[in-house]
Design an enzyme around this catalytic site. Structure first.
Site, PDB file in Angstrom:
ATOM      1  N   MET A   7     -14.232  -1.346  -1.444  1.00 28.97           N
ATOM      2  CA  MET A   7     -12.845  -1.770  -1.366  1.00 28.97           C
ATOM      3  C   MET A   7     -12.775  -3.107  -0.641  1.00 28.97           C
ATOM      4  O   MET A   7     -12.383  -3.173   0.522  1.00 28.97           O
ATOM      5  CB  MET A   7     -11.979  -0.754  -0.614  1.00 28.97           C
ATOM      6  CG  MET A   7     -11.765   0.556  -1.313  1.00 28.97           C
ATOM      7  SD  MET A   7     -10.406   1.508  -0.596  1.00 28.97           S
ATOM      8  CE  MET A   7     -10.992   1.745   1.068  1.00 28.97           C
ATOM      9  N   CYS A   8     -13.207  -4.180  -1.299  1.00 31.18           N
ATOM     10  CA  CYS A   8     -12.942  -5.512  -0.777  1.00 31.18           C
ATOM     11  C   CYS A   8     -13.305  -5.656   0.697  1.00 31.18           C
ATOM     12  O   CYS A   8     -12.459  -5.792   1.569  1.00 31.18           O
ATOM     13  CB  CYS A   8     -11.472  -5.847  -0.995  1.00 31.18           C
ATOM     14  SG  CYS A   8     -11.082  -7.583  -0.763  1.00 31.18           S
ATOM     15  N   GLY A   9     -14.611  -5.612   0.984  1.00 34.41           N
ATOM     16  CA  GLY A   9     -15.064  -5.734   2.364  1.00 34.41           C
ATOM     17  C   GLY A   9     -15.377  -4.399   3.013  1.00 34.41           C
ATOM     18  O   GLY A   9     -16.010  -4.336   4.057  1.00 34.41           O
TER      19      GLY A   9
END
Length: 206
Positions: A7-9
């Site tokens: 999830m994005c990072g």
């Protein structure tokens, strides 16, 4: 069975099997995901491991490469995987930080965030975090992060409603900005994954 999430990072691995081969796969995947997350941020890095009974957290300022060179991380990973009881799932989640607020020299500003018996990893920016915190006088901040406010509000709502889905929905309705979160709780054998950006990807092994 093994699940991978990104999830994005934020990244993670969940394993319901106690077979040695599957546990080794979990270790390899966690390290690989951690290594590949370095492009998302180099200010700080951390992981949380839920062994089915308790949550272990390790975090530090600096790059993912620095974190991977830390013997404490590998010792924690090996000890937790070796000591996990049969029938208890293991969840490993991690975060590489691109700082938008709060200095990484203050450990409370690095993720995973720990507040009110909740361990949270957040990517995004909550722009009304101060207003949210003011609505909940029971919240006691230890750092400067909007992520800590988000986690504390959601835990407060969970304690009030006794329902994780309801608490998550109320929290996300109240926040302004973007948020993708992975959260673990000291009294639940459950991981919450939630996003208002659509940035959530999952892969499941056979």
């Amino acid at each position: 069975r093994v699940w991978c999430l990104t999830m994005c990072g934020i990244f993670g691995v969940i394993c319901s099997s106690s077979e040695p081969g599957d546990r080794q796969l979990v270790r390899d995947l966690a390290i690989s995901l951690l290594h590949n997350s370095e492009t998302r941020g180099k200010e700080a890095c951390g992981v949380a491991i839920h062994d089915g009974e308790q949550i272990h957290v390790l975090k530090q300022g600096g790059s993912v490469s620095d974190f991977l060179a830390n013997g404490k991380f590998h010792a924690l990973l090996d000890q937790t995987l070796a000591g996990a009881k049969p029938g208890k799932p293991i969840a490993i989640v991690g975060h590489s930080r691109l700082a938008t607020n709060g200095a990484q020299s203050n450990e409370d500003n690095n993720q995973p965030v720990i507040t009110q018996g909740t361990v949270a990893l957040h990517n995004g920016i909550v722009v009304n975090d101060r207003k949210l915190a003011a609505k909940y006088p029971s919240i006691r901040m230890t750092g400067e992060l909007d992520s800590e406010v988000l986690a504390a509000v959601l835990r407060t709502e969970l304690d009030a409603t006794k329902d994780l889905v309801t608490a998550a929905r109320k929290t996300f309705r109240a926040l302004e900005g973007s948020a993708s979160v992975a959260m673990l709780f000291d009294h639940l054998d459950t991981m919450l994954l939630a996003t208002n950006t659509g940035s959530l990807f999952q892969v499941t092994s056979p």
